[in-house]
Scaffold this active site. Sequence first.
Site, PDB file in Angstrom:
ATOM      1  CG  ASN A 260      55.301  72.679  17.107  1.00  0.00           C
ATOM      2  OD1 ASN A 260      55.889  72.977  18.148  1.00  0.00           O
ATOM      3  ND2 ASN A 260      55.256  73.498  16.055  1.00  0.00           N
TER       4      ASN A 260
ATOM      5  CE1 TYR B 233      51.380  79.236  24.009  1.00  0.00           C
ATOM      6  CE2 TYR B 233      52.738  79.595  25.949  1.00  0.00           C
ATOM      7  CZ  TYR B 233      52.569  79.065  24.687  1.00  0.00           C
ATOM      8  OH  TYR B 233      53.593  78.355  24.104  1.00  0.00           O
TER       9      TYR B 233
END
Length: 261
Positions: A103, A169
């Site tokens: 994660n 990102y």
Amino acid sequence: MGEPPAYVPGHGLLRGRTALVTAAAGAGIGGATARRFLEEGAKVLLSDAHRRRLAESRAALADEFGADAVAAQPCDVTDEEQVRALFARVAEEHGGPDVVVNNAGLGGTAALVDMADEQWDRVLDTTLNGTFRCTRAALRAFRDSGRGGVIVNNASVLGWRAQTGQAHYAAAKAGVMALTRCAALEAAAYGVRVNAVAPSLAMHPHLVKATSAELLAELVEREAFGRYAEPWEVANVIVFLAGDYSSYMTGEIVPVSSRRA
């Protein structure tokens, strides 16, 4: 803004399994996943680079689920030695993990024309390289244990879709998707499944406070339900991918999204 549905109770879907979750401290997807796994009967090793928040998260979950059900170990996924130490602990205490949830990730907003190398490198090293380091360590652990396992990576719809200010990102999350698909082919030989979730807009109270009202309204407007996802709604899909109901799925990227465009 629309209201989220009622919280879904656990059904023991991961009973008897040991899960390792990175970036699991706090109120985001990692913390929600750790809680959901505990509710589904798993033992969970929490990991996070933020030691104070990690200790607080572990203490709170241990009070609720029992000290034997939850442990914690600090780990910065940009540091290979810390990653190795994390997996060494779960091997020593549990013979290896059954489920690994990657994660850990890092975002930010910067126009590409003004982006510094350091900004690009920092996001890529945490989000993509960190997932690579932990996936590699997980595959070694699964290979050595000989009992199979599951890896679930956290990607993003931005791995498919463009958004201004998010080149670093989006590139990192697209890389996570490609890594997931390639790792799945190699992992099949060890009886291991590798999949990823790709949320569109998942928010928690701290993130909402750090987001301008204008930007939040713009992002929510793109969602069909007129609201953002709660972290536990993403965690529900991670539970599905970690459990037996997804036994034939590997190399898949599962959107957790109601985004219209």
